[in-house]
Design a protein around this motif. Structure first.
Motif, PDB file in Angstrom:
ATOM      1  N   GLU A  55       7.256   5.062   9.532  1.00  0.00           N
ATOM      2  CA  GLU A  55       6.367   3.896   9.445  1.00  0.00           C
ATOM      3  C   GLU A  55       6.884   2.837   8.475  1.00  0.00           C
ATOM      4  O   GLU A  55       6.587   1.660   8.626  1.00  0.00           O
ATOM      5  CB  GLU A  55       4.961   4.338   9.028  1.00  0.00           C
ATOM      6  N   LYS A  56       7.624   3.273   7.462  1.00  0.00           N
ATOM      7  CA  LYS A  56       8.179   2.345   6.468  1.00  0.00           C
ATOM      8  C   LYS A  56       7.124   1.393   5.894  1.00  0.00           C
ATOM      9  O   LYS A  56       7.272   0.153   5.947  1.00  0.00           O
ATOM     10  CB  LYS A  56       9.332   1.539   7.073  1.00  0.00           C
ATOM     11  N   PRO A  57       6.052   1.917   5.305  1.00  0.00           N
ATOM     12  CA  PRO A  57       5.041   1.026   4.717  1.00  0.00           C
ATOM     13  C   PRO A  57       5.567   0.350   3.454  1.00  0.00           C
ATOM     14  O   PRO A  57       6.503   0.848   2.813  1.00  0.00           O
ATOM     15  CB  PRO A  57       3.890   1.984   4.389  1.00  0.00           C
ATOM     16  N   ASP A  58       4.971  -0.759   3.113  1.00  0.00           N
ATOM     17  CA  ASP A  58       5.304  -1.421   1.849  1.00  0.00           C
ATOM     18  C   ASP A  58       4.643  -0.709   0.673  1.00  0.00           C
ATOM     19  O   ASP A  58       5.163  -0.699  -0.435  1.00  0.00           O
ATOM     20  CB  ASP A  58       4.854  -2.880   1.883  1.00  0.00           C
ATOM     21  N   VAL A  59       3.475  -0.125   0.923  1.00  0.00           N
ATOM     22  CA  VAL A  59       2.733   0.560  -0.129  1.00  0.00           C
ATOM     23  C   VAL A  59       1.845   1.619   0.523  1.00  0.00           C
ATOM     24  O   VAL A  59       1.421   1.470   1.671  1.00  0.00           O
ATOM     25  CB  VAL A  59       1.889  -0.452  -0.942  1.00  0.00           C
TER      26      VAL A  59
ATOM     27  N   ARG B  42      11.233   5.767  -1.986  1.00  0.00           N
ATOM     28  CA  ARG B  42      11.144   4.569  -2.816  1.00  0.00           C
ATOM     29  C   ARG B  42      10.092   3.586  -2.295  1.00  0.00           C
ATOM     30  O   ARG B  42      10.367   2.399  -2.081  1.00  0.00           O
ATOM     31  CB  ARG B  42      12.514   3.891  -2.916  1.00  0.00           C
ATOM     32  N   ILE B  43       8.900   4.116  -2.112  1.00  0.00           N
ATOM     33  CA  ILE B  43       7.763   3.322  -1.648  1.00  0.00           C
ATOM     34  C   ILE B  43       6.718   3.291  -2.754  1.00  0.00           C
ATOM     35  O   ILE B  43       6.475   4.285  -3.434  1.00  0.00           O
ATOM     36  CB  ILE B  43       7.154   3.934  -0.366  1.00  0.00           C
ATOM     37  N   LYS B  44       6.105   2.147  -2.951  1.00  0.00           N
ATOM     38  CA  LYS B  44       5.079   2.016  -3.980  1.00  0.00           C
ATOM     39  C   LYS B  44       3.826   2.796  -3.555  1.00  0.00           C
ATOM     40  O   LYS B  44       3.437   2.784  -2.386  1.00  0.00           O
ATOM     41  CB  LYS B  44       4.748   0.553  -4.217  1.00  0.00           C
ATOM     42  N   VAL B  45       3.205   3.465  -4.536  1.00  0.00           N
ATOM     43  CA  VAL B  45       2.056   4.335  -4.258  1.00  0.00           C
ATOM     44  C   VAL B  45       0.922   4.037  -5.235  1.00  0.00           C
ATOM     45  O   VAL B  45       1.142   3.904  -6.442  1.00  0.00           O
ATOM     46  CB  VAL B  45       2.441   5.828  -4.355  1.00  0.00           C
ATOM     47  N   ILE B  46      -0.301   3.957  -4.697  1.00  0.00           N
ATOM     48  CA  ILE B  46      -1.509   3.812  -5.506  1.00  0.00           C
ATOM     49  C   ILE B  46      -2.421   4.989  -5.189  1.00  0.00           C
ATOM     50  O   ILE B  46      -3.150   4.976  -4.191  1.00  0.00           O
ATOM     51  CB  ILE B  46      -2.247   2.491  -5.211  1.00  0.00           C
ATOM     52  N   PRO B  47      -2.377   6.049  -5.999  1.00  0.00           N
ATOM     53  CA  PRO B  47      -3.314   7.159  -5.799  1.00  0.00           C
ATOM     54  C   PRO B  47      -4.683   6.816  -6.383  1.00  0.00           C
ATOM     55  O   PRO B  47      -4.784   6.123  -7.401  1.00  0.00           O
ATOM     56  CB  PRO B  47      -2.660   8.318  -6.558  1.00  0.00           C
TER      57      PRO B  47
END
Length: 396
Positions: free
Chosen positions: A96-100, A120-125
């Motif tokens: 999917e290659k998400p931005d975040v 190397r994808i930004k993550v907000i848990p």
């Protein structure tokens, strides 16, 4: 010169992979659905990834019709099956290659962070519970046979931002798990007042609503965390003074245990466990008093939704959320955790005091407006824009 349409085509949307285990009835699941409903689709391209099928989910009807949903199910609960599911999740993220990624609930957050580190994808848990309490439980304390607490201390440091749904959770994450204060943000749970108001007008079929006896109501998963055993024992004291009825909506592992308590207390004709209700708001709106008896919480949606339905509320002063929501007891009654005598006294007192019930009802309805869904979703959008993604420059 580019036309407006051409210019818009040159401004790519930010692709967000939202991740949660399921859309079963629960507070975090409701929050996820609300974000997906109200996020700005002109700027964001959302995708939802689940670990369980959602065909029978009570929340499916509220998902945007054009939302793409990917389900990565497993056939068994064994460790090999869970490892295979984790591998398939990693593969889906790579494809999917998400931005975040925005994930909710601890085990899902760990999976998202592993994928974020690897690709190397930004993550907000997002944390919805007091984590230092969760890791003490049999269900929340281990993942794939490994203790969760060390994984949180290690992996959460790689998050780009962390959302805590209450100040209590934020304090817990910083103090108990050593996370950087600047990285942990507080965003409370949203309340969709328009939807709740509309659904609360529906009829609620239950024999307890057919007579004149006052109805006390509670809702949540039937687990030890929710403290329904204490509520039942407290209620057995209440009916000595008030001929009331009690409804506890929800399902869970303690159904049989709670049923046994009801039988032992001799209150079978005064208590109902109807299971999960697709429209709990109709039940809430026709009841007289809501009780949250939890041993620990995060930012309890059940409490907020009861207040939105105009119910006076009693809540345990547990970690975390009730004291923040009720503004130190100004908008509802706070009682000690695991104290059936204090809970019984508070219920009896409110059932006898119509003036106080009205006062708390009005105060609760005013307070819950501060959790308006569109404003809360805007805060999530601001955090995503603050990550410094390349697409952000197109919108400035």
């Amino acid at each position: 010169m580019l036309s407006v349409v051409d210019s818009q085509k040159k401004s790519p949307k930010i692709k967000i992979l939202f991740f949660i285990s399921s859309l079963a009835g629960g507070g975090a699941e409701r929050v996820m659905v609300d974000i997906l409903r109200y996020i700005d689709r002109s700027r964001f391209d959302p995708l939802l990834v689940l670990l369980y099928p959602h065909a029978d989910s009570p929340y499916r009807q509220y998902l945007p019709e054009d939302l793409r949903v990917v389900v990565i199910a497993r056939k068994t609960d064994g460790v090999p099956a869970k490892l295979m599911q984790l591998a398939r999740f990693m593969k889906a993220v790579r494809q999917e290659k998400p931005d975040v990624m925005v994930s909710m609930l601890t085990h899902n957050n760990i999976m998202a962070l592993l994928a974020g580190i690897f690709f190397r994808i930004k993550v907000i848990p997002c944390e919805h519970n007091t984590l230092s309490e969760v890791v003490k439980t049999a269900e929340g304390g281990r993942m794939l046979g490994l203790p969760v607490a060390p994984m949180v201390k290690l992996l959460y440091r790689f998050a780009d931002k962390i959302v805590a749904v209450s100040e209590g959770i934020r304090t817990d994450l910083i103090g108990a798990f050593g996370l950087e204060p600047d990285k942990v943000m507080t965003i409370p749970n949203p309340v969709d007042l328009n939807r709740i108001g509309h659904l609360s007008l529906d009829s609620a079929e239950h024999p307890f609503f057919r007579d004149q006896n006052p109805v006390v109501i509670a809702m949540g998963r039937l687990t030890e965390q929710k403290g329904f055993d204490i509520l039942l024992k407290a209620f057995s004291r209440v009916i000595a003074a008030e001929d009331a009825r009690l409804i506890i909506m929800g399902e869970g592992s303690q159904r049989e245990y709670l049923g046994n308590i009801i039988g032992e207390l001799g209150i079978t004709d005064k208590v109902s466990l109807p299971g999960f209700e697709k429209n709990p708001y109709a039940f809430l709106a026709r009841s007289n008093l809501f009780v949250l008896s939890s041993r620990f919480e995060g930012m309890p949606m059940a409490l907020l939704e009861a207040m939105a339905c105009g119910l006076p509320v009693i809540a345990t002063d547990c970690r975390s959320g009730p004291r923040e929501i009720l503004e130190n007891g100004q908008c509802g009654v706070l009682v000690p955790v695991n104290d059936e005598a204090a809970l019984a006294e508070a219920m009896t007192g409110l059932l006898k005091d119509k003036r106080l019930r009205t006062e708390l009802s009005e105060g609760g309805k005013g307070r819950v407006k501060e959790f308006f869904v569109k404003e809360i979703v805007r805060q999530y959008e601001e955090i995503i824009f603050g990550l410094g993604l390349p697409q952000n420059e197109k919108w400035n």
